[in-house]
Motif scaffolding. Structure first.
Motif, PDB file in Angstrom:
ATOM      1  N   VAL A 657       0.840  -1.196   0.000  1.00 27.57           N
ATOM      2  CA  VAL A 657       0.000   0.000   0.000  1.00 27.57           C
ATOM      3  C   VAL A 657       0.877   1.248   0.000  1.00 27.57           C
ATOM      4  CG1 VAL A 657      -1.893  -1.166   1.187  1.00 27.57           C
ATOM      5  CG2 VAL A 657      -0.200   0.103   2.519  1.00 27.57           C
ATOM      6  N   LEU A 658       0.330   2.298  -0.595  1.00 26.91           N
ATOM      7  CA  LEU A 658       1.011   3.593  -0.668  1.00 26.91           C
ATOM      8  C   LEU A 658      -0.005   4.653  -0.295  1.00 26.91           C
ATOM      9  CD1 LEU A 658       3.345   5.497  -1.482  1.00 26.91           C
ATOM     10  CD2 LEU A 658       2.554   5.292  -3.851  1.00 26.91           C
ATOM     11  N   LEU A 659       0.247   5.344   0.824  1.00 31.97           N
ATOM     12  CA  LEU A 659      -0.711   6.315   1.354  1.00 31.97           C
ATOM     13  C   LEU A 659      -0.056   7.685   1.462  1.00 31.97           C
ATOM     14  CD1 LEU A 659      -2.147   4.156   4.299  1.00 31.97           C
ATOM     15  CD2 LEU A 659      -2.985   4.285   1.948  1.00 31.97           C
ATOM     16  N   LEU A 660      -0.795   8.717   1.064  1.00 30.39           N
ATOM     17  CA  LEU A 660      -0.347  10.109   1.210  1.00 30.39           C
ATOM     18  C   LEU A 660      -1.352  10.855   2.062  1.00 30.39           C
ATOM     19  CD1 LEU A 660       1.419  12.598   0.470  1.00 30.39           C
ATOM     20  CD2 LEU A 660      -0.018  12.880  -1.561  1.00 30.39           C
ATOM     21  N   LYS A 661      -0.861  11.464   3.142  1.00 26.77           N
ATOM     22  CA  LYS A 661      -1.719  12.261   4.025  1.00 26.77           C
ATOM     23  C   LYS A 661      -1.176  13.696   4.039  1.00 26.77           C
ATOM     24  CE  LYS A 661      -4.669  13.042   7.497  1.00 26.77           C
ATOM     25  NZ  LYS A 661      -4.410  14.471   7.743  1.00 26.77           N
ATOM     26  N   THR A 662      -1.971  14.623   3.490  1.00 30.48           N
ATOM     27  CA  THR A 662      -1.596  16.042   3.478  1.00 30.48           C
ATOM     28  C   THR A 662      -2.437  16.784   4.491  1.00 30.48           C
ATOM     29  OG1 THR A 662      -1.082  15.941   1.119  1.00 30.48           O
ATOM     30  CG2 THR A 662      -1.353  18.122   2.083  1.00 30.48           C
ATOM     31  N   ASP A 663      -1.779  17.433   5.437  1.00 30.86           N
ATOM     32  CA  ASP A 663      -2.523  18.265   6.362  1.00 30.86           C
ATOM     33  C   ASP A 663      -2.762  19.612   5.701  1.00 30.86           C
ATOM     34  OD1 ASP A 663      -3.307  19.967   8.595  1.00 30.86           O
ATOM     35  OD2 ASP A 663      -2.869  18.159   9.756  1.00 30.86           O
ATOM     36  N   MET A 664      -4.015  19.943   5.493  1.00 22.87           N
ATOM     37  CA  MET A 664      -4.350  21.143   4.730  1.00 22.87           C
ATOM     38  C   MET A 664      -4.265  22.420   5.574  1.00 22.87           C
ATOM     39  SD  MET A 664      -4.803  19.461   1.976  1.00 22.87           S
ATOM     40  CE  MET A 664      -5.609  20.410   0.672  1.00 22.87           C
ATOM     41  N   ASP A 665      -3.994  22.289   6.876  1.00 17.74           N
ATOM     42  CA  ASP A 665      -3.920  23.458   7.761  1.00 17.74           C
ATOM     43  C   ASP A 665      -2.505  23.779   8.225  1.00 17.74           C
ATOM     44  OD1 ASP A 665      -6.674  24.044   7.833  1.00 17.74           O
ATOM     45  OD2 ASP A 665      -6.996  22.463   9.323  1.00 17.74           O
ATOM     46  N   TYR A 666      -1.594  22.810   8.159  1.00 16.61           N
ATOM     47  CA  TYR A 666      -0.315  22.962   8.840  1.00 16.61           C
ATOM     48  C   TYR A 666       0.853  22.978   7.869  1.00 16.61           C
ATOM     49  CZ  TYR A 666      -3.287  21.378  12.703  1.00 16.61           C
ATOM     50  OH  TYR A 666      -4.292  21.241  13.605  1.00 16.61           O
ATOM     51  N   GLY A 667       2.055  23.139   8.464  1.00 19.19           N
ATOM     52  CA  GLY A 667       3.283  23.169   7.695  1.00 19.19           C
ATOM     53  C   GLY A 667       4.260  22.103   8.156  1.00 19.19           C
ATOM     54  N   HIS A 668       5.546  22.462   8.152  1.00 17.69           N
ATOM     55  CA  HIS A 668       6.625  21.490   8.324  1.00 17.69           C
ATOM     56  C   HIS A 668       6.575  20.779   9.675  1.00 17.69           C
ATOM     57  CE1 HIS A 668      10.355  19.887   6.746  1.00 17.69           C
ATOM     58  NE2 HIS A 668      10.983  20.132   7.884  1.00 17.69           N
ATOM     59  N   GLY A 669       6.217  21.505  10.707  1.00 14.10           N
ATOM     60  CA  GLY A 669       6.260  20.915  12.045  1.00 14.10           C
ATOM     61  C   GLY A 669       4.972  20.258  12.482  1.00 14.10           C
ATOM     62  N   GLY A 670       3.943  20.259  11.625  1.00 14.12           N
ATOM     63  CA  GLY A 670       2.675  19.655  12.006  1.00 14.12           C
ATOM     64  C   GLY A 670       1.864  20.574  12.896  1.00 14.12           C
ATOM     65  N   ALA A 671       0.988  19.971  13.688  1.00  9.04           N
ATOM     66  CA  ALA A 671       0.060  20.736  14.517  1.00  9.04           C
ATOM     67  C   ALA A 671       0.803  21.531  15.582  1.00  9.04           C
ATOM     68  CB  ALA A 671      -0.947  19.795  15.164  1.00  9.04           C
ATOM     69  N   SER A 672       0.206  22.654  16.004  1.00 15.42           N
ATOM     70  CA  SER A 672       0.874  23.537  16.962  1.00 15.42           C
ATOM     71  C   SER A 672       0.488  23.251  18.408  1.00 15.42           C
ATOM     72  CB  SER A 672       0.546  25.004  16.631  1.00 15.42           C
ATOM     73  OG  SER A 672      -0.862  25.202  16.597  1.00 15.42           O
ATOM     74  N   GLY A 673      -0.684  22.691  18.635  1.00 15.40           N
ATOM     75  CA  GLY A 673      -1.131  22.415  20.001  1.00 15.40           C
ATOM     76  C   GLY A 673      -0.355  21.273  20.625  1.00 15.40           C
TER      77      GLY A 673
END
Length: 696
Positions: A657-673
């Motif tokens: 399997v090949l999966l791509l998950k794009t976070d449409m709100d965040y950048g390089h470091g991921g979530a801020s909370g």
């Protein structure tokens, strides 16, 4: 490739991206790129909407493929969150009459920044409530807290997009007023002159995001009138501005991978001109540490592992430098923490960090002892100059992050705080090891391991191998409460200290960059092979993970050692090396020439083309792969992993399997909370557990 036969995946069709051939021609070489169009959202091109549609289709596919793990992901999220002490307080540090600290409250994602005057028993002043400020934002980061010398004003910076473009704000701590001075598009740190009216900051190019200018701002004046006090002409250099611990100097640093330059200004005279300390020279790095009676200079000049020089306060040129601490071929000197009467010197020897204490009066030196086979020690927050107490941090794969206070004169130490792992954590239930893999050119590469006692070491245990291997960044052993969710389910965790980092000294870095970059990738593969040969795991149960430049590593490993790994997690991966390094409008590209090479030079072009993951995809069976990225990533743009996945889909054979998950709100470091990022880890762990047939 072997497969775990009990794994069932839904019958869902994967997205197939449209192709629009684009020709790249350089050095007599022609390459057709069918997915170059995916840059359009970043470039605001005609296919911007198609890019977003494709990313959404991939997200929907990933959700569908992992649908049966959603409740497990939620359980993992709660499990990891339950180990975090929600209501907590950082170790206070003392500066200029006040104790500063941050505290977190139950149920809140962010923190409060506070202080108390003179004593920890004094009334609390709430300086910034980040929980309150972050309301309504999908992403919110506040940093760069800088107090004016008279303790009245606070400069801080905010990023609400996750592209590391910070706006600086000024708050009056007596009235609570946020001043109208708002300085946009900065690196996020503001440095005060000693007049309490002048701020220095680093301005960024809005397109390339390069740090280009050091600016001076006077409170109450229009930002458009700010004065450029330094402009960097070399677009391969990063620049920054700071202040010496003794408060006497404003310091501008300009540094590339290979050379650096320092400029100084008397902090009492913020409107004067900066003066160069020593003009830059090719292949020479140096940093400056101001003391009461001299400057210390940490430099690699005629010393690959760095040595410490000294010079008078009024004669800073190279001709006035004399030896303070001589070069040692087996010890890398990485940092100096200065105090009025002592130095704390951070070093590396045999792949481990260590701290040396130097008495400026007696000129005696001693080392701290830690007693573990694999650990990390580092200077902590030490903002006070006139003290004999050193704060340092300590952690290992089994020791939670700890803050100690060490008396440099009488050599006593006190544990101020250790990360509390709620729900009970018994470090004696886990074992850590340090082994060495002999790689293909005969070099021995350290590997740090941790696993739960009782784990099967007969080749049947699942093992997650992690590394980075670039920029001289060392991946040192550290504790993770989240990792317990892996270890408690039978996983072994292996941290490979491959070339490209600085774990074994500066030469370790030099041997893993530019035209030696293949050493980084081969080291990782050979470490994996060693782990198999030693019975820790097998190809059916071996997994690899890396992010950013470590994601490049994952891409190469997928191409050159597909059969050795059952699964790969590539986080924000830098996989389209050639195209990115050819495009100087992409953020940070020119800063990277000293790391990867400049592909406008023929030899560099063909060398990076020989390993670039995107360029070397071929029809074969690839490992199972989870690829993650962020739409607003400024370090590795979203289109690199998106193109890579699209091309892999058309080339790979077999049933992986090949999966791509794009976070449409965040950048390089991921979530801020402080909790949201756990959902990303839960997704990654669920992917690994599904491949292992673990469902709870």
């Amino acid at each position: 490739m072997q497969d775990n036969k009990n794994v069932q995946w839904p019958e869902v069709s994967a997205p197939i991206a449209a192709t629009y051939p684009y020709k790249r021609q350089i050095h007599g070489d022609t390459v057709v790129d069918n997915y170059y169009w995916m840059i359009d959202y970043f470039k605001k091109g005609p296919r911007s909407e198609a890019v977003i549609n494709y990313l959404n289709e991939e997200n929907a596919y990933t959700t569908a493929m992992l649908k049966d793990t959603e409740s497990f992901q939620e359980d993992l999220f709660r499990e990891m969150k339950s180990r975090i002490k929600e209501k907590d307080v950082s170790v206070p540090y003392f500066k200029n009459g006040y104790y500063y600290y941050s505290r977190t409250e139950e149920g809140y994602q962010y923190f409060k920044f506070c202080r108390r005057k003179g004593s920890l028993d004094a009334d609390e002043e709430l300086l910034l409530d980040i929980d309150n400020l972050a309301e309504g934002y999908a992403y919110y980061t506040a940093k760069g807290f800088s107090i004016s010398p008279d303790n009245r004003l606070l400069a801080f910076s905010v990023d609400t997009v996750s592209r590391r473009e910070y706006t600086i704000y000024i708050k009056n701590l007596e009235s609570g007023e946020i001043y109208p001075d708002r300085i946009a598009n900065t690196e996020g740190t503001a440095i005060w002159g000693n007049d309490n009216q002048t701020l220095f900051y680093t301005a960024k190019n809005p397109v390339t995001l390069l740090s280009e200018k050091i600016m001076r701002h006077s409170l109450g004046t229009d930002v458009s009138a700010d004065v450029c006090v330094y402009e960097e002409r070399d677009n391969t250099n990063y620049i920054a501005v700071g202040k010496s611990k003794n408060g006497k100097y404003i310091i501008i640093s300009s540094e590339s991978t290979l050379s650096s330059e320092i400029w100084l200004l008397d902090a009492d005279l913020p409107n004067d001109d900066f003066k160069v300390f020593q003009p830059r020279r090719n292949d020479v790095l140096y940093t400056v540490v101001p003391l009461e009676d001299r400057f210390l200079i940490l430099t690699n000049d005629e010393a690959i592992n760095f040595r410490v020089m000294q010079c008078p306060l009024d004669k800073t040129g190279l001709e006035h430098w004399t030896t303070f601490l001589a070069h040692r071929p087996d010890v890398l000197v990485s940092d100096i923490e200065e105090f009025k009467s002592f130095l704390a010197i951070a070093e590396r020897k045999d792949g481990l960090t260590q701290l040396a204490i130097y008495n400026l009066g007696s000129q005696e030196q001693h080392y701290l002892d830690f007693g573990e086979v694999a650990y990390t020690v580092y200077p902590g927050i030490n903002v006070e100059y006139n003290t004999e107490s050193l704060r340092y941090g300590y952690t290992s794969l089994v020791t939670p992050s700890s803050v100690y206070e060490y008396n440099m004169r009488d050599r006593s130490k006190v544990l101020l705080k250790q990360q509390e792992v709620l729900g009970g954590y018994d470090r004696t239930a886990y074992k850590t090891e340090r082994i060495y893999a002999s790689v293909r050119d005969g070099v021995k590469v350290p590997i740090s391991l941790v696993y739960k006692k009782g784990a099967k070491l007969d080749g049947t245990a699942p093992l997650l191998q992690y590394a980075y291997g670039s920029y001289g960044a060392s991946m040192d052993p550290s504790f993770s409460s989240n990792r317990l969710s892996l270890l408690d389910r039978g996983f072994i965790y292996a941290l490979a200290h491959i070339r490209g980092g600085e774990e074994m000294g500066r030469q370790w870095y030099e041997d893993g960059k530019m035209m030696h970059k293949m050493n980084t990738f081969n080291d990782f593969v050979d470490c994996g092979r060693h782990l198999i040969e030693q019975g820790y795991t097998s190809p059916a149960h071996l997994y690899a993970q890396g992010g950013s430049a470590g994601g490049l590593l994952m891409g190469v490993v997928a191409n050159i050692a597909a059969a050795q790994y059952h699964g790969i997690i590539a986080q924000v991966p830098f996989v389209d090396v050639v195209n990115t390094m050819l495009d100087e409008t992409i953020p940070l590209t020119t800063n990277e020439y000293d790391e990867w090479g400049n592909p406008n030079v023929s030899d560099a072009y063909f060398y990076m083309k020989s390993y670039s993951p995107y360029e070397n995809i071929e029809p074969k069976e690839y490992p199972n792969m989870l690829v993650t990225t962020g739409l607003h990533d400024s370090q590795v743009q979203y289109f690199e992993p998106a193109k890579w996945v699209a091309k892999l889909r058309t080339a790979k054979t077999g049933k992986s399997v090949l999966l791509l998950k794009t976070d449409m709100d965040y950048g390089h470091g991921g979530a801020s909370g402080r909790f949201d990022y756990l959902k990303e880890i839960a997704l990654e762990y669920a992917f690994l557990f599904k491949l292992e047939g673990i469902d709870h």
